[in-house]
Motif scaffolding. Structure first.
Motif, PDB file in Angstrom:
ATOM      1  N   SER A   1       8.769   2.031   3.071  1.00 28.70           N
ATOM      2  CA  SER A   1       7.527   2.557   2.519  1.00 28.70           C
ATOM      3  C   SER A   1       6.369   1.592   2.760  1.00 28.70           C
ATOM      4  CB  SER A   1       7.683   2.827   1.029  1.00 28.70           C
ATOM      5  OG  SER A   1       7.860   1.619   0.330  1.00 28.70           O
ATOM      6  N   HIS A   2       5.183   2.134   2.735  1.00 32.05           N
ATOM      7  CA  HIS A   2       3.961   1.368   2.946  1.00 32.05           C
ATOM      8  C   HIS A   2       3.464   0.867   1.592  1.00 32.05           C
ATOM      9  CE1 HIS A   2       0.339   0.180   4.976  1.00 32.05           C
ATOM     10  NE2 HIS A   2      -0.376   0.812   4.059  1.00 32.05           N
ATOM     11  N   ASP A   3       3.482  -0.445   1.368  1.00 32.73           N
ATOM     12  CA  ASP A   3       3.098  -1.026   0.087  1.00 32.73           C
ATOM     13  C   ASP A   3       1.638  -1.484   0.135  1.00 32.73           C
ATOM     14  OD1 ASP A   3       3.043  -2.123  -2.400  1.00 32.73           O
ATOM     15  OD2 ASP A   3       4.649  -3.563  -2.062  1.00 32.73           O
ATOM     16  N   PRO A   4       0.731  -0.865  -0.650  1.00 29.51           N
ATOM     17  CA  PRO A   4      -0.684  -1.238  -0.611  1.00 29.51           C
ATOM     18  C   PRO A   4      -0.966  -2.656  -1.122  1.00 29.51           C
ATOM     19  CG  PRO A   4      -0.279   0.337  -2.373  1.00 29.51           C
ATOM     20  CD  PRO A   4       1.002   0.209  -1.592  1.00 29.51           C
ATOM     21  N   LEU A   5      -0.004  -3.262  -1.800  1.00 35.27           N
ATOM     22  CA  LEU A   5      -0.189  -4.616  -2.311  1.00 35.27           C
ATOM     23  C   LEU A   5      -0.389  -5.622  -1.178  1.00 35.27           C
ATOM     24  CD1 LEU A   5      -0.173  -6.359  -4.903  1.00 35.27           C
ATOM     25  CD2 LEU A   5       2.268  -6.635  -4.562  1.00 35.27           C
TER      26      LEU A   5
ATOM     27  N   ASN B   1      -4.537  -9.601   1.591  1.00 32.51           N
ATOM     28  CA  ASN B   1      -3.685  -8.778   0.732  1.00 32.51           C
ATOM     29  C   ASN B   1      -4.355  -8.667  -0.630  1.00 32.51           C
ATOM     30  OD1 ASN B   1      -2.952 -11.168  -0.772  1.00 32.51           O
ATOM     31  ND2 ASN B   1      -1.564 -11.652   0.897  1.00 32.51           N
ATOM     32  N   ARG B   2      -3.733  -7.993  -1.550  1.00 26.19           N
ATOM     33  CA  ARG B   2      -4.331  -7.787  -2.883  1.00 26.19           C
ATOM     34  C   ARG B   2      -3.770  -8.738  -3.931  1.00 26.19           C
ATOM     35  NH1 ARG B   2      -5.948  -1.657  -3.243  1.00 26.19           N
ATOM     36  NH2 ARG B   2      -6.212  -1.264  -1.040  1.00 26.19           N
TER      37      ARG B   2
ATOM     38  N   LEU C   1     -13.690  -6.386  -0.073  1.00 24.85           N
ATOM     39  CA  LEU C   1     -14.279  -6.346  -1.407  1.00 24.85           C
ATOM     40  C   LEU C   1     -15.665  -6.966  -1.325  1.00 24.85           C
ATOM     41  CD1 LEU C   1     -13.638  -5.606  -4.361  1.00 24.85           C
ATOM     42  CD2 LEU C   1     -12.741  -7.906  -4.651  1.00 24.85           C
ATOM     43  N   GLY C   2     -16.670  -6.131  -1.061  1.00 24.31           N
ATOM     44  CA  GLY C   2     -18.026  -6.652  -0.865  1.00 24.31           C
ATOM     45  C   GLY C   2     -18.066  -7.496   0.401  1.00 24.31           C
TER      46      GLY C   2
END
Length: 34
Positions: A2-6, A19-20, A12-13
């Protein structure tokens, strides 16, 4: 798999993050005790 958005890049501006996952400032541990 699966594709993990983390772990996806994020804009961000003016900041470009790889990564997050971020770490807050550690000012309390560096502050002098009264």
């Amino acid at each position: 798999m699966s594709h993990d958005p983390l772990f996806c890049p994020l804009r961000l501006g003016q900041l470009h993050l790889n990564n997050r996952i971020v770490m807050p400032p550690m000012t309390r541990s560096r502050a002098s005790q009264p």
